[in-house]
Design a protein around this motif. Structure first.
Motif, mmCIF file in Angstrom:
data_model
loop_
_atom_site.group_PDB
_atom_site.id
_atom_site.type_symbol
_atom_site.label_atom_id
_atom_site.label_comp_id
_atom_site.label_asym_id
_atom_site.label_seq_id
_atom_site.Cartn_x
_atom_site.Cartn_y
_atom_site.Cartn_z
ATOM 1 N N MET A 887 0.871 -1.179 0.000
ATOM 2 C CA MET A 887 0.000 0.000 0.000
ATOM 3 C C MET A 887 0.903 1.223 0.000
ATOM 4 N N THR A 888 0.768 2.042 -1.041
ATOM 5 C CA THR A 888 1.644 3.200 -1.168
ATOM 6 C C THR A 888 0.842 4.453 -0.861
ATOM 7 N N TYR A 889 1.060 4.993 0.333
ATOM 8 C CA TYR A 889 0.221 6.102 0.787
ATOM 9 C C TYR A 889 0.381 7.336 -0.078
ATOM 10 N N GLU A 948 -5.254 2.686 4.275
ATOM 11 C CA GLU A 948 -4.136 1.956 4.879
ATOM 12 C C GLU A 948 -4.598 0.583 5.300
ATOM 13 N N LYS A 949 -3.631 -0.271 5.551
ATOM 14 C CA LYS A 949 -3.952 -1.646 5.975
ATOM 15 C C LYS A 949 -2.660 -2.311 6.415
ATOM 16 N N CYS A 950 -2.816 -3.525 6.905
ATOM 17 C CA CYS A 950 -1.657 -4.300 7.363
ATOM 18 C C CYS A 950 -0.621 -4.406 6.247
ATOM 19 N N SER A 951 0.628 -4.084 6.586
ATOM 20 C CA SER A 951 1.698 -4.174 5.593
ATOM 21 C C SER A 951 2.533 -5.415 5.849
ATOM 22 N N MET A 952 2.095 -6.275 6.743
ATOM 23 C CA MET A 952 2.865 -7.412 7.253
ATOM 24 C C MET A 952 4.200 -6.910 7.817
ATOM 25 N N CYS A 953 4.139 -5.751 8.438
ATOM 26 C CA CYS A 953 5.333 -5.129 9.037
ATOM 27 C C CYS A 953 6.489 -5.107 8.045
ATOM 28 N N VAL A 954 6.215 -4.545 6.865
ATOM 29 C CA VAL A 954 7.231 -4.556 5.803
ATOM 30 C C VAL A 954 8.523 -3.896 6.271
ATOM 31 N N GLN A 955 8.427 -2.942 7.225
ATOM 32 C CA GLN A 955 9.652 -2.316 7.722
ATOM 33 C C GLN A 955 10.518 -3.326 8.459
ATOM 34 N N ARG A 956 9.883 -4.273 9.140
ATOM 35 C CA ARG A 956 10.646 -5.313 9.830
ATOM 36 C C ARG A 956 11.206 -6.316 8.819
ATOM 37 N N ILE A 957 10.429 -6.605 7.787
ATOM 38 C CA ILE A 957 10.915 -7.532 6.758
ATOM 39 C C ILE A 957 12.152 -6.949 6.094
ATOM 40 N N GLN A 958 12.059 -5.672 5.713
ATOM 41 C CA GLN A 958 13.187 -5.036 5.036
ATOM 42 C C GLN A 958 14.412 -4.990 5.951
ATOM 43 N N HIS B 324 20.678 17.124 2.017
ATOM 44 C CA HIS B 324 19.954 16.045 1.332
ATOM 45 C C HIS B 324 18.700 15.716 2.121
ATOM 46 N N ASN B 325 17.578 16.175 1.615
ATOM 47 C CA ASN B 325 16.320 15.964 2.312
ATOM 48 C C ASN B 325 15.412 15.061 1.495
ATOM 49 N N LEU B 326 15.188 13.872 1.986
ATOM 50 C CA LEU B 326 14.205 13.010 1.335
ATOM 51 C C LEU B 326 12.873 13.251 2.022
ATOM 52 N N PRO B 327 11.777 13.145 1.274
ATOM 53 C CA PRO B 327 10.479 13.286 1.939
ATOM 54 C C PRO B 327 10.272 12.167 2.956
ATOM 55 N N ASP B 328 9.413 12.441 3.963
ATOM 56 C CA ASP B 328 9.208 11.479 5.040
ATOM 57 C C ASP B 328 8.684 10.137 4.558
ATOM 58 N N PHE B 329 7.977 10.150 3.445
ATOM 59 C CA PHE B 329 7.374 8.886 3.011
ATOM 60 C C PHE B 329 8.325 8.019 2.196
ATOM 61 N N ALA B 330 9.555 8.493 1.996
ATOM 62 C CA ALA B 330 10.522 7.674 1.269
ATOM 63 C C ALA B 330 11.532 7.125 2.259
ATOM 64 N N CYS B 418 10.525 1.114 -0.703
ATOM 65 C CA CYS B 418 10.923 2.418 -0.157
ATOM 66 C C CYS B 418 9.777 3.169 0.534
ATOM 67 N N HIS B 419 8.560 2.793 0.240
ATOM 68 C CA HIS B 419 7.425 3.541 0.820
ATOM 69 C C HIS B 419 6.636 2.666 1.776
ATOM 70 N N TYR B 420 6.750 2.937 3.058
ATOM 71 C CA TYR B 420 5.900 2.260 4.036
ATOM 72 C C TYR B 420 5.800 3.069 5.305
#
Lengths: 1050, 420
Positions: A887-889, A948-958, B324-330, B418-420
């Motif tokens: 999901m790309t906000y 928005e919705k569950c991302s399966m904690c993609v930040q943790r996966i990455q 170097h400023n990336l937007p918060d969503f990146a 890159c976007h989460y």
């Protein structure tokens, strides 16, 4: 459908309430809040025409463009001297412990740039084994609570430590000199160093050996005094033994809600869950529960008997005599019950199962009555459970409070014999029975000092407040049981001008106020000798602080003589009473109310009723209809009713709770917290509890209830997710599971093609496959047997993913934002012969008074053929080649097509900018300057207008993948955990790579019990559910049932 | 004969020159030695013109009565103190510096003398920029671009010429009318604008074509202008300290990750904390360009008092301006690129080692990221993480014959990378 059970998730659905039907046919039951923002225009007397709107649009576009042209100047301020262990962007974990008198947990605290942001379980602890409850993992938010005391107070005015210390030292000294009485009232303390500090403090008053000028009284809001008294009678010691649920094949619980509120529920959750999953021999534990209100534990039981609180004694004596007659022991006086759901049979069957599992069973009881507890002890003794499932040599040290001590303290206070009262960690003004008269007694005490870190009803009445740190700012040691110790270490510098309670006591006792030093000395003297192979204290200490635990397993089981007092106790048990009875229960999310203001906990739905932000009267719908004519209501405003018991009254809304014993009602304690004058959440019913038999009883008889005629809005999270009778929860009995083939109880969905042939779903595929066969394919397995519905995953998800708290009003508008919900379905056995079709509810029109319950955690299913992806006009939701539905906000324009097209209804729309909209100031923690610090910096805070919705904690996966890449090795099994799977300790929720055979999820996905929700849709979810197996015999009709085939034309 | 004698003299002169060269170079060798010896043995604790750990050394010869004693003192101060307890100056010095012992130096007497000679001969370096005007901060503009002004002037001239030509044509035409008595052309009676429209009417195809070209050109320009919103390529803000990457990373060849060490560990490369600066700058208190002016700002931030050589003042964090400023969503992770991807810092940050004032070298747009992900090979070799994936991908791309995989092949173009 593989069993004829029908599931419904709300009573409106069951009754085909017209209101409900209307709501069920709408995806969003509320209209879009356009009126609200246009409404502001109307207030100014102008109306917004379409032309105006376009003008605004044009203007804002230009303005935005111009604004964007400005070069931003962003300052970056690095440390002057960077702490060695901090690398910006990399989290640190510290082992610590949580204990608030009600819950204990050995925890790992995740900090980012020095801020604690997440709490998970510490696997090195063999006490809690890495499992937590929702209340513990939400406690990180309480650290940033701006309602905490920011400085010491004198008579309500802010002061400073120097003057408070000088004042109090003088006053305490003069009390000590004249030989006055000082009393310290705390929750049950088990910290060895704290107790040592307290005795140091006490020595200044107890000048002679054995003097009682200083006394330390311990008190539990949820009292276990009856149990302590019973054990004192039977074993000669006022103690509570350790219960080992992992060894118990048969569990019989009488009113003990051990999965949410009984003793150390965090540990029991883990042990119980693991035993609920059928092993390779297809064996699992059997759980009987006898109780009045539908508790979390009761809802998980295989067999549940609903009895009135006044009949608990009868149930226990019945069980005792059934077992006694088999083992040849003496029988005792047996009570009788008013049986309307086969309780007698259930007790008999429980006795049979217990007898065939002697030494591998447990009988537990939550009634605060020493007589009943004595009978239970006798049952456990007959079953030879002592020494196997119950360990007397490892006493549990979480509950030490004896109600009799509290009573004598209050009488001392009333007589004016107490010169100074210090209160710490408990709120007697809030949680004691009104009849105790604690508040009046307090007025008679010359000097009252509160050591609490945040305002309580008691601390607000104290002369002095010497605020304590939050547990995340403190050094401490804990001793939850036996010789099992754990360390509490600070993970952040104190946010306010607070000081540890132990330091304050040491300071006033004229000692050095360095508690850390005091604690180290205590450990060097007392714990180091217990440590094997450790010569040097520093190495031992560093090792212990790193692990967070220090455990000495007792080798020899202490022989404790058992004196059977059951017979005498049974004589004292009263008969079941006529008339309405009231149960004051502790709820799963709020517990004893010590963290009652925590918004995450308030928004965590009650596991059974799914109601948030309120306490209420639970009543069986049968009673509601026939006896009191109260409307069954969850969507429409609920009826308010007045409950009166012995002169006290409370007005609360009534909520239907099937499973509640007819003729009883329940109200949760722990609500009604908050500062006086402000809007309190719910109402405090602790004062209604009463002293009976020398112990505080929360089961009351002689209750009356009457409808006030007024209405009250109730917010419940579950009425808007309709399942329409499809295969959502797959459930079977243990007998069927053992005897029949997989297709009998977990049939593969078949579809009928254009030529009338039945085909497997994957053979009728419309879409091209995503390239998920290579590399990772992330997936999850959720075991419906291991899931208890405790909700720790839900709050963990909130913390990890910055899920906004929306408040009661928005929940009522079906706009909850939780990425993860736990659906609860009541089931009842309906006669299949009357069942004429899947979509016919006719067979279920008569609601079952005592239904069975199943829980199903639901989050985004990460379908490989996701229906949401194909309808997004801007490709904001797409599929990754690792199987994630992304999901790309920043791409989302908020059309909400995806939510419409989601068969699982897991997508959430940001109707407001929850972090800035003034509507959410009171509920959303992110609006508070300080509470905002809890946000996870790796996850975007979503803005208004995006899905928005569950991302399966993609930040943790990455992060986990990056870790593996840096190490140059494949991602190991268990190396990546989502927030929910870590909160669940992998008991029910297991995360991993389905393509990697070394990962547990690989074999789980192939398991016979495994199935995909709504498989017939062909959306191919990456989330697998494990069929719920209930440890009951196969229902008679199940064998001759004609197996239905899902007739869907492709 | 004369030729002979002359030739005979040549070797003598050359001999003289050789001797002279030898003489000069000999003394030169000594001075050079003294400098090297000083830098190698003394400079970590002594400065010539100011106090560091030990006293300033300028005029040290004058302060000692006997040079022999000084040499002994330098070689082993503790021995000297033991043997000459009556030397009040030496013991006073020892007391003055809190009894901190100067380590014994393994130097010969000649070498000590060479060091002392070097100290005597030492002249303070004149800071280069002390002469330069303070306003010329940052890099000198490498010649402003005057092309535009030239073009403007040229266009003006052209317009004038055209105008003159039109007038001339008009006059010739009216003369022709007068002389030949021809009918006046219709456009003659029109004004300039009317004439233009008349001309457009006469040349409809050309007008249409030209209009389309103009619209397309404008749209193209407009589109580009919109795309450049929020792109700060070349952003070169003034920093609170005139820190030069050229001096540090270029001239002194300090590795990027010495200061930006978290680039290998976390998502941020990290702006170094002041204590990292102080690793070197406790010793280096004066720069080539700005003298002590800029370095004293570090001292102020660190709370360092160069007089007493101790951290005694309050600390004041430096407020750098982030470039170097990336937007918060990146989401961007340095360690992913630096460690796993083995990307050079310069790939994205440009020739930092040549920048006196740091500027944003790359666009930092999503298109720029994506492009790189399309073109860059994943460093799969010798990384166990990629073993299985590489095998599988080779199978998938067998027909295309792709052996080396780009970031896009492993999902590097997906949104949620890159976007989460």
């Amino acid at each position: 459908m593989n069993s004829s059970k029908k599931y419904w998730n709300s009573l409106e659905q069951l009754n085909n309430d017209p209101e409900f039907e209307k709501a069920a046919n709408k995806e969003f039951s509320e209209h879009i809040p356009v009126d609200e923002f246009i409404g502001k225009q109307k207030e100014n007397g102008s109306s917004t025409s379409r032309r105006d709107f376009l003008k605004f649009l044009g203007f804002s576009l230009t303005a935005a463009t111009i604004a964007a042209c400005e070069t931003p100047v962003i300052k970056s301020i690095p440390y002057v001297v960077k702490p060695e262990e901090i690398t910006p962007g990399v989290p640190n974990y510290y082992a610590s412990s949580y204990y608030d008198g009600n819950d204990y947990g050995s925890v790992l605290v995740k900090t980012r740039e020095g801020r604690p942001i997440f709490i998970e379980g510490n696997k090195m602890s063999s006490v809690t084994k890495g499992r937590l409850t929702a209340r513990i993992n939400s406690s990180v938010l309480s650290l940033y609570d701006s309602r905490r005391y920011s400085a010491p107070k004198v008579n309500g005015e802010d002061s400073d430590w120097t003057s408070v210390d000088a004042d109090l030292k003088g006053k305490l000294n003069s009390i000590a000199n004249k030989g006055g009485n000082v009393r310290l009232l705390t929750y049950s303390l088990n910290s060895p160093s704290t107790l040592a500090a307290i005795s140091k403090f006490g020595e200044t008053f107890n000048k002679e050996e054995g003097a009682l000028n200083f006394k330390h009284v311990q008190y539990d809001a949820i009292s276990y005094s009856g149990m302590l008294e019973a054990n004192e009678r039977d074993f000669g010691k006022s103690m509570i033994p350790e219960y080992d649920f992992s060894k118990a094949n048969v569990i019989v619980s009488i009113d003990a809600d051990f999965l949410s509120n009984w003793l150390m529920s965090s540990a029991y959750l883990n042990d119980y869950s693991l035993n609920r999953v059928p092993d390779s021999n297809k064996k699992m534990s059997k759980h009987y529960q006898f109780e009045a209100f539908m508790s979390l534990t009761g809802s998980n039981a295989d067999v549940r008997g609903a009895v009135k609180p006044s009949e608990y004694g009868a149930v226990v004596t019945m069980l005792h005599n059934k077992i006694a007659s088999s083992v040849g022991a003496a029988s005792i006086k047996e009570g009788s019950i008013n049986d309307d759901n086969g309780v007698a049979d259930k007790v008999a069957s429980a006795a049979k199962d217990l007898l065939s599992n002697k030494g591998k069973s447990l009988v537990v009881c939550g009634v605060n009555n020493p007589d009943i507890q004595c009978v239970v002890n006798s049952i456990n003794n007959m079953l030879s459970n002592y020494g196997s499932t119950i360990d007397l040599s490892t006493p549990l040290k979480l509950k030490n409070g004896r109600d009799s001590e509290m009573v004598s303290l209050i009488s001392e206070m009333k007589s004016g014999n107490v010169d100074a009262l210090l209160v710490y960690g408990c709120d007697p003004s809030f949680s004691l029975p009104a009849e105790f008269g604690f508040n009046e007694a307090m007025e008679k005490v010359g000097l009252t000092i509160s050591l609490d870190g945040k305002p309580t009803f008691t601390s607000e009445k104290c002369n002095y407040v010497a605020p304590d740190h939050n547990f995340l700012e403190s050094w401490n040691d804990l001793n939850p049981k036996g010789n099992y110790y754990s360390i509490q270490q600070p993970t952040i510098k104190a946010l306010y001008s607070t000081r540890q309670m132990q330091s304050s006591l040491l300071n006033w006792a004229g000692q050095s106020s360095d508690y850390y030093d005091f604690m180290r000395k205590n450990w060097e003297a007392n714990m180091l000798p217990m440590a094997e192979g450790k010569m040097f204290f520093d190495s031992f200490w560093n090792h212990t602080v790193h692990d967070g635990v220090f455990e000495v397993k007792s080798s020899a089981t202490e022989e404790t003589a058992f004196t059977n007092n059951a017979s005498a106790a049974a004589q004292k048990l009263g008969n079941s009473s006529e008339g309405l009875e009231l149960v004051l229960y502790a709820s799963n999310s709020i517990g004893d109310g010590s963290n009652g203001e925590n918004p995450w906990l308030q928004e965590l739905p009650d596991p059974v009723t799914k109601v948030v932000w309120d306490n209420y009267i639970t009543m069986n719908p049968v009673d509601m209809g026939s006896e009191y004519e109260i409307k069954t209501a969850q969507e429409t405003p609920a009826d308010l009713a007045k409950v009166s018991v012995s002169g006290q009254e409370v007005i609360l809304p009534v909520v239907a709770s099937p499973g509640q014993k007819i003729g009883t009602i329940g109200i949760a304690v722990g609500y009604g917290k908050g500062k006086a004058g402000a809007d309190l959440i719910g109402k405090n019913v602790f004062p209604m509890s009463t002293l009976s038999n020398g112990n505080v009883s929360r089961n009351l008889s002689g209750v009356s209830i009457e409808k006030t005629g007024e209405k009250y809005p109730i917010a419940s999270t579950q009425t808007h997710h309709t399942m329409m009778g499809r295969k959502i929860v797959n459930e079977t009995s243990l007998e069927t599971y053992k005897k029949e083939s997989k297709e009998e109880w977990n049939a593969t969905a078949l579809l009928v093609d254009a030529f009338g042939r039945k085909k497997k779903v994957e053979e009728l595929n419309l879409w091209n496959e995503h390239p998920i066969a290579q590399g990772h394919r992330w997936g999850m397995s959720i075991d419906l047997n291991a899931c208890t519905g405790c909700g720790a995953c839900v709050t963990a998800c909130h913390a990890e993913n910055n899920v906004p708290v929306v408040g009661k009003d928005e929940v009522r508008r079906t706009r909850t934002m939780s990425w993860m919900r736990i659906d609860r379905y009541y089931s009842s056995d309906a006669d299949p012969k009357k069942n004429d079709g899947d979509r016919n509810y006719a067979a279920m029109e008569n609601p079952s008074a005592y239904p069975e319950v199943v829980y199903q955690p639901i989050m985004c299913q990460h379908c490989n053929h996701a229906p949401c992806e194909t309808v997004c006009p801007v490709a904001a939701t797409t599929h990754s080649n690792e199987g994630l539905n992304q999901m790309t906000y920043n791409r989302c324009v908020g059309t909400r097509y995806c939510a419409n097209n989601c068969p699982f209804k897991v997508r959430r729309f940001n109707w407001f900018n929850y972090v800035a909209d003034e509507k959410f100031v009171d509920v959303n923690p992110a609006q508070d300057e300080l509470m905002r610090m809890v946000l996870n910096p790796d996850v975007t805070v979503r803005s208004r207008g995006v899905m928005e919705k569950c991302s399966m904690c993609v930040q943790r996966i990455q992060a986990g993948k990056l870790d593996a890449k840096k190490k140059g090795e494949p991602v190991q099994n268990g190396a990546i955990k989502t927030a929910c799977s870590s909160a669940c300790n992998d008991n029910a929720i297991v995360f991993g790579d389905i393509n990697d055979k070394k990962h547990a999820i690989w074999s789980l996905a192939q398991d016979d019990r495994s199935y995909n929700m709504l498989e017939e849709l062909g959306v191919k979810p990456n989330i697998y559910y494990q069929t719920k197996v209930r440890n009951v015999p196969a229902p008679s009709y199940e064998k001759n049932i004609e197996k239905p085939v899902e007739e869907h034309s492709a | 004969m004369s030729v002979f004698t002359f030739t005979k003299k040549i070797p003598k002169i050359s001999h003289l020159i050789a001797v002279a060269i030898m003489f000069f170079s000999l003394s030169n060798v000594y001075a050079q030695d003294g400098e090297n010896l000083f830098k190698a043995n003394c400079a970590s604790c002594h400065k010539i013109d100011k106090k560091l750990v030990g006293p300033a050394l300028q005029g040290v010869r004058d302060r000692w009565e006997e040079e022999a004693n000084l040499i002994l003192w330098i070689k082993n101060s503790q021995d000297y103190l033991k043997n000459n307890s009556d030397d009040s100056y030496a013991s006073g010095l020892y007391e003055q510096y809190n009894k901190s012992i100067m380590p014994a130096q393994a130097l010969s007497d000649d070498e000590v003398v060479a060091v002392l000679d070097y100290i005597d001969a030492w002249q303070p370096a004149t800071p280069v920029a002390a002469a330069a005007p303070a306003g010329a901060a940052g890099p000198v503009d490498a010649g402003e671009d005057y092309t535009f002004y030239w073009l403007l002037a040229f266009a003006l001239v052209l317009i004038i010429v055209i105008r003159v030509l039109i007038d001339v044509r008009k006059s010739v035409r009216s003369v022709m009318v007068e002389v030949k008595g021809e009918e006046a052309a219709p456009e003659d009676s029109m004004g300039m604008v009317e004439q233009l429209f008349y001309w457009f009417k006469q040349n409809k195809k050309f007008t249409a074509f030209a209009t389309i070209i103009v619209i397309v050109a404008l749209a193209f320009q407009g589109w580009n202008a919109l795309l450049s919103i929020g792109v700060y390529q070349g952003y070169e803000p003034e920093q609170p300290i005139k820190f030069s990457h050229k001096i540090h990373a270029g001239d002194n060849a300090i590795s990027c990750v010495y200061c930006h060490h978290s680039a290998e560990k976390g998502k941020h490369s990290g702006i170094p904390s002041v204590n990292v600066c102080m690793n070197c700058h406790t010793g280096i208190s004066s720069g080539k360009v700005y003298g002590t002016e800029e370095i004293s700002k570090i001292y102020e931030a660190a709370g360092w008092n160069p007089e007493t050589s101790s951290y005694e003042n309050p600390q004041k964090p430096i407020k750098w301006v982030r470039i170097h400023n990336l937007p918060d969503f990146a989401y961007f992770n340095h360690s992913q690129h630096v460690v796993v991807g083995q990307v050079e810092c310069q790939t994205c940050h440009g020739p930092v080692q040549e920048m006196d004032v740091l500027y944003q070298y790359s666009e930092l747009t999503m298109g720029w990221c994506i492009n790189c992900h399309r073109e860059t090979n994943v460093k799969m070799k010798d990384n166990g993480y990629y073993d299985q994936l590489q095998k599988d991908l080779k199978e998938v791309y067998k027909e295309e014959g792709i052996e080396e995989f780009k970031v896009e092949h492993i999902g590097g173009l997906e949104c949620a990378k890159c976007h989460y």
